[in-house]
Structures are given as structure tokens and as C-alpha cells.
Motif scaffolding. Sequence first.
Motif, PDB file in Angstrom:
ATOM      1  N   ARG A   1       0.842  -1.197   0.000  1.00 16.55           N
ATOM      2  CA  ARG A   1       0.000   0.000   0.000  1.00 16.55           C
ATOM      3  C   ARG A   1       0.881   1.252   0.000  1.00 16.55           C
ATOM      4  O   ARG A   1       1.778   1.401   0.817  1.00 16.55           O
ATOM      5  CB  ARG A   1      -0.894   0.024   1.236  1.00 16.55           C
ATOM      6  CG  ARG A   1      -2.170  -0.788   1.105  1.00 16.55           C
ATOM      7  CD  ARG A   1      -3.115  -0.391   2.229  1.00 16.55           C
ATOM      8  NE  ARG A   1      -4.379  -1.092   2.142  1.00 16.55           N
ATOM      9  CZ  ARG A   1      -4.782  -2.006   3.017  1.00 16.55           C
ATOM     10  NH1 ARG A   1      -4.000  -2.344   4.024  1.00 16.55           N
ATOM     11  NH2 ARG A   1      -5.957  -2.584   2.892  1.00 16.55           N
TER      12      ARG A   1
ATOM     13  N   VAL B   1      -2.687   0.040  -4.133  1.00 16.28           N
ATOM     14  CA  VAL B   1      -1.727  -1.059  -4.074  1.00 16.28           C
ATOM     15  C   VAL B   1      -0.729  -0.872  -5.218  1.00 16.28           C
ATOM     16  O   VAL B   1      -1.097  -0.903  -6.388  1.00 16.28           O
ATOM     17  CB  VAL B   1      -2.422  -2.432  -4.204  1.00 16.28           C
ATOM     18  CG1 VAL B   1      -1.388  -3.553  -4.120  1.00 16.28           C
ATOM     19  CG2 VAL B   1      -3.470  -2.596  -3.106  1.00 16.28           C
TER      20      VAL B   1
ATOM     21  N   GLN C   1      -3.054  -4.952  -9.528  1.00 17.37           N
ATOM     22  CA  GLN C   1      -3.256  -5.471  -8.174  1.00 17.37           C
ATOM     23  C   GLN C   1      -4.262  -4.620  -7.402  1.00 17.37           C
ATOM     24  O   GLN C   1      -5.106  -5.134  -6.676  1.00 17.37           O
ATOM     25  CB  GLN C   1      -1.921  -5.522  -7.423  1.00 17.37           C
ATOM     26  CG  GLN C   1      -0.892  -6.459  -8.031  1.00 17.37           C
ATOM     27  CD  GLN C   1      -1.350  -7.910  -8.021  1.00 17.37           C
ATOM     28  OE1 GLN C   1      -1.995  -8.377  -7.088  1.00 17.37           O
ATOM     29  NE2 GLN C   1      -1.032  -8.640  -9.074  1.00 17.37           N
ATOM     30  N   ASP C   2      -4.167  -3.302  -7.573  1.00 21.05           N
ATOM     31  CA  ASP C   2      -5.110  -2.410  -6.900  1.00 21.05           C
ATOM     32  C   ASP C   2      -6.512  -2.590  -7.453  1.00 21.05           C
ATOM     33  O   ASP C   2      -7.496  -2.526  -6.708  1.00 21.05           O
ATOM     34  CB  ASP C   2      -4.670  -0.946  -7.076  1.00 21.05           C
ATOM     35  CG  ASP C   2      -5.559   0.004  -6.303  1.00 21.05           C
ATOM     36  OD1 ASP C   2      -5.402   0.068  -5.069  1.00 21.05           O
ATOM     37  OD2 ASP C   2      -6.418   0.657  -6.922  1.00 21.05           O
TER      38      ASP C   2
ATOM     39  N   TYR D   1      -8.131  -5.630  -5.840  1.00 20.89           N
ATOM     40  CA  TYR D   1      -8.495  -5.305  -4.463  1.00 20.89           C
ATOM     41  C   TYR D   1      -9.730  -4.396  -4.412  1.00 20.89           C
ATOM     42  O   TYR D   1     -10.674  -4.641  -3.659  1.00 20.89           O
ATOM     43  CB  TYR D   1      -7.300  -4.635  -3.787  1.00 20.89           C
ATOM     44  CG  TYR D   1      -7.566  -4.074  -2.417  1.00 20.89           C
ATOM     45  CD1 TYR D   1      -8.103  -4.857  -1.398  1.00 20.89           C
ATOM     46  CD2 TYR D   1      -7.246  -2.740  -2.121  1.00 20.89           C
ATOM     47  CE1 TYR D   1      -8.328  -4.336  -0.128  1.00 20.89           C
ATOM     48  CE2 TYR D   1      -7.465  -2.215  -0.852  1.00 20.89           C
ATOM     49  CZ  TYR D   1      -8.012  -3.015   0.127  1.00 20.89           C
ATOM     50  OH  TYR D   1      -8.224  -2.494   1.387  1.00 20.89           O
ATOM     51  N   SER D   2      -9.731  -3.358  -5.240  1.00 19.19           N
ATOM     52  CA  SER D   2     -10.847  -2.407  -5.264  1.00 19.19           C
ATOM     53  C   SER D   2     -12.149  -3.053  -5.711  1.00 19.19           C
ATOM     54  O   SER D   2     -13.231  -2.617  -5.307  1.00 19.19           O
ATOM     55  CB  SER D   2     -10.512  -1.231  -6.193  1.00 19.19           C
ATOM     56  OG  SER D   2      -9.366  -0.541  -5.743  1.00 19.19           O
TER      57      SER D   2
ATOM     58  N   TYR E   1     -13.445  -5.748  -4.832  1.00 17.08           N
ATOM     59  CA  TYR E   1     -14.212  -6.293  -3.701  1.00 17.08           C
ATOM     60  C   TYR E   1     -15.153  -5.228  -3.151  1.00 17.08           C
ATOM     61  O   TYR E   1     -16.323  -5.498  -2.865  1.00 17.08           O
ATOM     62  CB  TYR E   1     -13.266  -6.770  -2.595  1.00 17.08           C
ATOM     63  CG  TYR E   1     -13.997  -7.141  -1.323  1.00 17.08           C
ATOM     64  CD1 TYR E   1     -14.591  -8.395  -1.178  1.00 17.08           C
ATOM     65  CD2 TYR E   1     -14.109  -6.247  -0.263  1.00 17.08           C
ATOM     66  CE1 TYR E   1     -15.274  -8.742  -0.020  1.00 17.08           C
ATOM     67  CE2 TYR E   1     -14.782  -6.579   0.902  1.00 17.08           C
ATOM     68  CZ  TYR E   1     -15.368  -7.822   1.013  1.00 17.08           C
ATOM     69  OH  TYR E   1     -16.055  -8.138   2.164  1.00 17.08           O
TER      70      TYR E   1
ATOM     71  N   HIS F   1      -9.388 -15.437  -5.442  1.00 20.50           N
ATOM     72  CA  HIS F   1      -8.173 -14.625  -5.604  1.00 20.50           C
ATOM     73  C   HIS F   1      -7.097 -15.042  -4.604  1.00 20.50           C
ATOM     74  O   HIS F   1      -6.288 -14.230  -4.168  1.00 20.50           O
ATOM     75  CB  HIS F   1      -8.509 -13.140  -5.416  1.00 20.50           C
ATOM     76  CG  HIS F   1      -9.494 -12.601  -6.399  1.00 20.50           C
ATOM     77  ND1 HIS F   1     -10.850 -12.561  -6.152  1.00 20.50           N
ATOM     78  CD2 HIS F   1      -9.331 -12.109  -7.655  1.00 20.50           C
ATOM     79  CE1 HIS F   1     -11.474 -12.045  -7.196  1.00 20.50           C
ATOM     80  NE2 HIS F   1     -10.576 -11.763  -8.125  1.00 20.50           N
TER      81      HIS F   1
ATOM     82  N   ALA G   1      -4.574  -9.160  -3.029  1.00 17.72           N
ATOM     83  CA  ALA G   1      -5.900  -8.613  -2.727  1.00 17.72           C
ATOM     84  C   ALA G   1      -6.649  -9.488  -1.738  1.00 17.72           C
ATOM     85  O   ALA G   1      -7.383  -8.992  -0.875  1.00 17.72           O
ATOM     86  CB  ALA G   1      -6.708  -8.465  -4.014  1.00 17.72           C
TER      87      ALA G   1
ATOM     88  N   LEU H   1      -5.361  -8.719   1.674  1.00 14.96           N
ATOM     89  CA  LEU H   1      -5.797  -7.393   2.092  1.00 14.96           C
ATOM     90  C   LEU H   1      -7.248  -7.408   2.559  1.00 14.96           C
ATOM     91  O   LEU H   1      -7.593  -6.816   3.586  1.00 14.96           O
ATOM     92  CB  LEU H   1      -5.625  -6.401   0.940  1.00 14.96           C
ATOM     93  CG  LEU H   1      -4.194  -5.971   0.642  1.00 14.96           C
ATOM     94  CD1 LEU H   1      -4.119  -5.213  -0.669  1.00 14.96           C
ATOM     95  CD2 LEU H   1      -3.649  -5.120   1.779  1.00 14.96           C
ATOM     96  N   VAL H   2      -8.106  -8.090   1.813  1.00 10.44           N
ATOM     97  CA  VAL H   2      -9.517  -8.182   2.192  1.00 10.44           C
ATOM     98  C   VAL H   2      -9.656  -8.970   3.492  1.00 10.44           C
ATOM     99  O   VAL H   2     -10.455  -8.614   4.369  1.00 10.44           O
ATOM    100  CB  VAL H   2     -10.354  -8.821   1.067  1.00 10.44           C
ATOM    101  CG1 VAL H   2     -11.757  -9.177   1.560  1.00 10.44           C
ATOM    102  CG2 VAL H   2     -10.446  -7.873  -0.123  1.00 10.44           C
TER     103      VAL H   2
END
Length: 377
Positions: A77, A92, A117-118, A121-122, A124, A184, A189, A192-193
Motif C-alpha cells: 500500500r 496497491v 493489483q489495486d 483489491y478495489s 471487492y 483470488h 488482494a 488485504l480483504v
Amino acid sequence: MKKTILQSGLLALALVTTFTSCSKKEEGFTINGSIPGQKEGMVYLEFVDGDKSVVKDSAKIVEGKFTFAGKVEEPMRYSIKLKGQEYGKIFVLSNETIGFTAHKDSVYMAKLSGATQDSIYSSYYKNEFKKIQNVAGPVYKLSDSLTQNGKVKLTAEQQAMMDKKWKDLQTMADDLTFKFITSHKDKVAAALVLEDRLVTYGTPEQVKEYFAILTPEIQKSYFGKKINEGIKLNEKTAVGTTAPEFSQTDINGKIVKLSDYKGKYVLVDFWASWCGPCRKENPNVVLAYKTYHDKGFDVLGVSLDDKKNLWEKAIEKDGLTWTHVSDLKGWKNEVAVLYGVKLVPTNYLIGPDGKIVAKNLREEELQSKLKEIFSKS
């Protein structure tokens, strides 16, 4: 778990990023930034870890354009923000070419391109979490309406209805999050989640179950290691284990130890004057204290405040007549760190033998557990 679904670290010990001139684009990252209307100035690239950030690089803005180039050892991050601004765009960062476009007055809302990668993650929060919010909103609204924002006690029928709604909502949230992490499992990600939603708001059992799904590579990543550390900490404060000993000063400066309560049932209650849910739960703790104190029950409040006057005012206003301690370090409260507290209110019911009997007893659950314990004595 009822009302924690929608509620949203330490600095790295070693530098995780090295910034070098890259001869080949694929070896590192390049961020091509554009801030129309911002002809000049400075922009900063910061490593973000929890609520802490470290400036790793800076660049001059020339005619609204800037560039960062470097290399990260793994996706992490980071944020980009203008000089003088409090908030930047958190994302990310991985080794790829990324486009960054923002308005000078709202850099935190910047749009990214190429940040794969971001983007994962986003997704989600744009999809799974949005579905959870859409269902949760009306449930919260109904609960507040029935209880008149906590002022009215539900009837047995209303309580049963709300319990089912909370349970159905939790099942839905768990299912959507589980599917995202599973699909995933080889991406950062997923870790992170898992850290966002389960480490803070889930159960220790869920965290272990979901962590096991991640690939070995992701488990060994920076975020995977942090989650694993949390799992080990949870095991130290699991039900049935001996509660870690601690001492801290009360409002009068007297040192109070957990072991002072040996021989009693004590609720170690982590809270703060600024915490709305804590203040809403306080009348329930007051009721428990008044009902069972003479039978051998006590409460030890541990505050995550950092201002003594606000802490003391809240104690007086809410009628919290038991002992309270704090080191006034906010989220860095040493007892909270020792117990791995990630949100408040959090509590631990500790038995006469010093072992943890239950965790996070809220509302009727607290009263029921104490009734069960003291009806046998």
C-alpha cells in the motif's frame, strides 16, 4: 458480530521499497501522473502501513505532470499526495506502468489505470462489499427505529426477528467474502480483504480458516505475515487460556493490575469516550455491574482515550462506577496492543482462576452469560 460488519499498524521494521533508475520498465514501476490545474509544486509517494505513512520519494510537478519510478519487492500500500494536503490517494503499488489522474483539490479520489493489483483489491469494495452495504443499511435502520437509537428494549418477538436479520446478513457477508478470497487466493488482494474484514471484525476461527485458503506465496507476503502474527496473538487470548497479565494507572495515578481481580469474575472492557458504540453499550455494562457485583462480578475499564479530561467526563456522564485505567496513548494503549484489540468496544470475561471465559459479550449475551454463571453459585 452484529454491528461490526460495516465498521472500517506499525511501521515496517525494514524498508520494503528501493527507488532506483530502471533500465527496463518491467523490472520496476513507473507512475505517470497528471493533475490538471496544478502547474507546479511537489508531490509525494508514501508507504502506508495502517495509520502510519513514510515518505519514500518526491517529484516536481511540471505543467501538471509528474513521474515516479522505482521498484517494490512485492505489492504494497502506497499513497500519492500533494505537499500540504492531509490525504492522498491510497492504492496497491506493484511493478507495472500506472497512470494517475486527479483534480488538485481531491487527489484522494484520483483515477488509476494499469494498477492491476489495486484493481483486483478495489473490485471487492465495488461489488461484494457494496452488496453487503445495500442489505445492511435497511437492517441498521430498522434496528435503530425499533430501539429508538438504543433507548427502548426490544420485545422477545422483535429481538428474535432482529437476531435472524443480523444472522442472515452475517451469513451473506461471510459467503461473499469467502468466495472473493477463494477466487483470488494467489493475489495480495485476498490477504488485504482478509486483513480488512476478518482480522478486525471476524472471529479467530474464521481468520484461520480463510488464511489457510491463501497460497503459500501470499501467506509469506508482507500482509500474510501480519495476518499470521494476528492469528498467533488471538491464540494467546483465546477462550480457555490464561489472560495475559497487565498493569496500568487509574484516573488517580494508582497502578492497577489484572491479578488484583483474581478470585472474581472480571470483565476487562476496552472502550473510549469518542466511541459511539461503546457509549451505547455502557448502560448494558452498568446493568450487569449493578446486578452481579455483590455476587463476585467486577468490571475493569481500559480506555483508548488520549485526553484525560474527555475520558473522565465520559466515566462520570455514563455512571461507570468501577475502576478505569489508561495510559492515554489512544490506539497504542499498551494493554490493547497486548490483547490485539483492533476495534472498540471489545471485552474479555475472565474467571476467578485468571482464565478467559468468553470474549465480546454484548447486549443480552452479557446478561445471559452472567446469569448462567451466577445461577450456579
